[in-house]
Motif scaffolding. Sequence first.
Motif, PDB file in Angstrom:
ATOM      1  N   LEU A   1       0.769  -1.490   0.405  1.00 16.55           N
ATOM      2  CA  LEU A   1      -0.027   0.087   0.123  1.00 16.55           C
ATOM      3  C   LEU A   1       0.853   1.208   0.576  1.00 16.55           C
ATOM      4  O   LEU A   1       0.232   2.080  -0.685  1.00 16.55           O
ATOM      5  CB  LEU A   1      -1.122   0.147   1.191  1.00 16.55           C
ATOM      6  CG  LEU A   1      -2.273  -0.961   0.744  1.00 16.55           C
ATOM      7  CD1 LEU A   1      -2.738  -0.918   2.107  1.00 16.55           C
ATOM      8  CD2 LEU A   1      -2.887  -1.213   0.306  1.00 16.55           C
TER       9      LEU A   1
ATOM     10  N   ALA B   1       1.928   2.493  -3.181  1.00 17.76           N
ATOM     11  CA  ALA B   1       0.852   3.483  -4.433  1.00 17.76           C
ATOM     12  C   ALA B   1       1.238   5.133  -4.448  1.00 17.76           C
ATOM     13  O   ALA B   1       1.811   5.651  -3.467  1.00 17.76           O
ATOM     14  CB  ALA B   1      -1.241   3.375  -3.192  1.00 17.76           C
TER      15      ALA B   1
ATOM     16  N   LEU C   1      -4.405   7.913  -5.582  1.00 21.02           N
ATOM     17  CA  LEU C   1      -5.334   8.055  -4.878  1.00 21.02           C
ATOM     18  C   LEU C   1      -5.721   6.878  -5.341  1.00 21.02           C
ATOM     19  O   LEU C   1      -6.448   5.794  -4.636  1.00 21.02           O
ATOM     20  CB  LEU C   1      -6.236   8.470  -4.890  1.00 21.02           C
ATOM     21  CG  LEU C   1      -7.232   8.974  -3.653  1.00 21.02           C
ATOM     22  CD1 LEU C   1      -7.022   8.089  -1.542  1.00 21.02           C
ATOM     23  CD2 LEU C   1      -8.383   9.708  -3.199  1.00 21.02           C
ATOM     24  N   VAL C   2      -6.316   6.562  -6.723  1.00 20.12           N
ATOM     25  CA  VAL C   2      -6.713   5.957  -7.939  1.00 20.12           C
ATOM     26  C   VAL C   2      -5.788   4.275  -7.939  1.00 20.12           C
ATOM     27  O   VAL C   2      -6.275   3.213  -6.964  1.00 20.12           O
ATOM     28  CB  VAL C   2      -6.548   6.181  -8.947  1.00 20.12           C
ATOM     29  CG1 VAL C   2      -7.463   4.594  -9.770  1.00 20.12           C
ATOM     30  CG2 VAL C   2      -7.631   7.411  -9.028  1.00 20.12           C
ATOM     31  N   ASP C   3      -5.021   4.082  -7.383  1.00 15.80           N
ATOM     32  CA  ASP C   3      -3.644   3.217  -7.308  1.00 15.80           C
ATOM     33  C   ASP C   3      -4.062   2.710  -6.019  1.00 15.80           C
ATOM     34  O   ASP C   3      -4.159   1.429  -5.537  1.00 15.80           O
ATOM     35  CB  ASP C   3      -1.626   3.606  -7.433  1.00 15.80           C
ATOM     36  CG  ASP C   3      -1.758   2.334  -7.492  1.00 15.80           C
ATOM     37  OD1 ASP C   3      -1.688   1.658  -7.698  1.00 15.80           O
ATOM     38  OD2 ASP C   3      -0.384   2.916  -7.403  1.00 15.80           O
ATOM     39  N   LEU C   4      -3.891   3.385  -4.659  1.00 10.16           N
ATOM     40  CA  LEU C   4      -3.981   2.957  -3.939  1.00 10.16           C
ATOM     41  C   LEU C   4      -5.566   2.417  -3.593  1.00 10.16           C
ATOM     42  O   LEU C   4      -5.015   1.189  -2.961  1.00 10.16           O
ATOM     43  CB  LEU C   4      -3.737   4.317  -2.453  1.00 10.16           C
ATOM     44  CG  LEU C   4      -4.195   3.874  -1.068  1.00 10.16           C
ATOM     45  CD1 LEU C   4      -3.640   2.410  -0.857  1.00 10.16           C
ATOM     46  CD2 LEU C   4      -3.997   5.296  -0.457  1.00 10.16           C
ATOM     47  N   GLU C   5      -6.585   3.027  -3.670  1.00  7.91           N
ATOM     48  CA  GLU C   5      -7.953   2.594  -3.926  1.00  7.91           C
ATOM     49  C   GLU C   5      -8.118   0.543  -5.222  1.00  7.91           C
ATOM     50  O   GLU C   5      -8.218  -0.123  -3.882  1.00  7.91           O
ATOM     51  CB  GLU C   5      -8.826   3.203  -4.941  1.00  7.91           C
ATOM     52  CG  GLU C   5      -9.201   4.562  -3.266  1.00  7.91           C
ATOM     53  CD  GLU C   5     -10.321   4.972  -3.989  1.00  7.91           C
ATOM     54  OE1 GLU C   5     -10.495   5.363  -5.261  1.00  7.91           O
ATOM     55  OE2 GLU C   5     -10.621   6.343  -3.690  1.00  7.91           O
ATOM     56  N   ARG C   6      -7.304   0.908  -6.083  1.00 10.22           N
ATOM     57  CA  ARG C   6      -7.149  -0.482  -6.611  1.00 10.22           C
ATOM     58  C   ARG C   6      -6.446  -0.968  -6.030  1.00 10.22           C
ATOM     59  O   ARG C   6      -6.654  -2.859  -5.920  1.00 10.22           O
ATOM     60  CB  ARG C   6      -6.085   0.351  -7.387  1.00 10.22           C
ATOM     61  CG  ARG C   6      -6.606  -1.748  -8.746  1.00 10.22           C
ATOM     62  CD  ARG C   6      -5.259  -1.161  -9.633  1.00 10.22           C
ATOM     63  NE  ARG C   6      -3.847  -0.611  -9.989  1.00 10.22           N
ATOM     64  CZ  ARG C   6      -3.541  -0.971  -9.421  1.00 10.22           C
ATOM     65  NH1 ARG C   6      -3.064  -2.746  -9.327  1.00 10.22           N
ATOM     66  NH2 ARG C   6      -1.900  -0.367  -8.995  1.00 10.22           N
ATOM     67  N   ARG C   7      -5.579  -1.134  -4.790  1.00 13.13           N
ATOM     68  CA  ARG C   7      -4.307  -2.291  -3.883  1.00 13.13           C
ATOM     69  C   ARG C   7      -5.296  -2.232  -3.011  1.00 13.13           C
ATOM     70  O   ARG C   7      -4.873  -3.966  -3.217  1.00 13.13           O
ATOM     71  CB  ARG C   7      -2.914  -1.127  -3.670  1.00 13.13           C
ATOM     72  CG  ARG C   7      -1.975  -1.125  -4.992  1.00 13.13           C
ATOM     73  CD  ARG C   7      -1.086  -0.307  -4.454  1.00 13.13           C
ATOM     74  NE  ARG C   7      -0.072  -0.340  -5.245  1.00 13.13           N
ATOM     75  CZ  ARG C   7       0.904  -0.197  -5.245  1.00 13.13           C
ATOM     76  NH1 ARG C   7       1.666  -0.832  -4.722  1.00 13.13           N
ATOM     77  NH2 ARG C   7       2.311  -0.058  -7.159  1.00 13.13           N
ATOM     78  N   GLN C   8      -6.035  -1.212  -2.348  1.00 10.55           N
ATOM     79  CA  GLN C   8      -7.133  -2.013  -1.720  1.00 10.55           C
ATOM     80  C   GLN C   8      -7.431  -2.545  -1.771  1.00 10.55           C
ATOM     81  O   GLN C   8      -8.304  -3.937  -0.889  1.00 10.55           O
ATOM     82  CB  GLN C   8      -7.393  -1.134  -0.745  1.00 10.55           C
ATOM     83  CG  GLN C   8      -7.152   0.470   0.206  1.00 10.55           C
ATOM     84  CD  GLN C   8      -6.938   1.418   0.550  1.00 10.55           C
ATOM     85  OE1 GLN C   8      -7.850   2.270   0.181  1.00 10.55           O
ATOM     86  NE2 GLN C   8      -6.668   2.034   1.765  1.00 10.55           N
ATOM     87  N   ARG C   9      -8.755  -2.610  -2.652  1.00  8.07           N
ATOM     88  CA  ARG C   9      -9.574  -4.011  -3.254  1.00  8.07           C
ATOM     89  C   ARG C   9      -8.343  -5.068  -3.611  1.00  8.07           C
ATOM     90  O   ARG C   9      -9.281  -5.881  -3.328  1.00  8.07           O
ATOM     91  CB  ARG C   9      -9.687  -3.180  -4.828  1.00  8.07           C
ATOM     92  CG  ARG C   9     -11.198  -2.437  -3.831  1.00  8.07           C
ATOM     93  CD  ARG C   9     -11.888  -1.384  -5.449  1.00  8.07           C
ATOM     94  NE  ARG C   9     -11.258  -1.346  -6.537  1.00  8.07           N
ATOM     95  CZ  ARG C   9     -10.923  -0.681  -6.974  1.00  8.07           C
ATOM     96  NH1 ARG C   9     -11.419   0.781  -6.090  1.00  8.07           N
ATOM     97  NH2 ARG C   9     -10.249   0.204  -7.896  1.00  8.07           N
TER      98      ARG C   9
ATOM     99  N   ASP D   1      -8.596  -6.755   0.062  1.00  8.43           N
ATOM    100  CA  ASP D   1      -9.323  -7.810   0.117  1.00  8.43           C
ATOM    101  C   ASP D   1      -9.943  -8.771  -0.437  1.00  8.43           C
ATOM    102  O   ASP D   1     -11.010  -9.209   0.670  1.00  8.43           O
ATOM    103  CB  ASP D   1     -10.712  -5.984   0.296  1.00  8.43           C
ATOM    104  CG  ASP D   1     -10.450  -5.040   0.589  1.00  8.43           C
ATOM    105  OD1 ASP D   1      -9.770  -4.809   1.953  1.00  8.43           O
ATOM    106  OD2 ASP D   1     -11.177  -3.899   0.786  1.00  8.43           O
TER     107      ASP D   1
END
Length: 52
Positions: free
Chosen positions: A24, A27, A30-38, A41
């Motif tokens: 994380l 990243a 912000l878009v990259d961070l959200e993709r990595r979080q998904r 998950d």
Amino acid sequence: MTITSRLRQAFRTVSSEDRANRYLNEATSLVDLERRQREIDRGLFVRRNYPF
């Protein structure tokens, strides 16, 4: 730091939580961070034990 603490740190196993946090932190937006979080998950760093 003593020599024993340095040796312990060098030989300790890296937990899946540590690997996920490093992933994380890499990243770039912000878009990259959200993709990595998904991805996390969905089980990117979950160790699977297959019987074969």
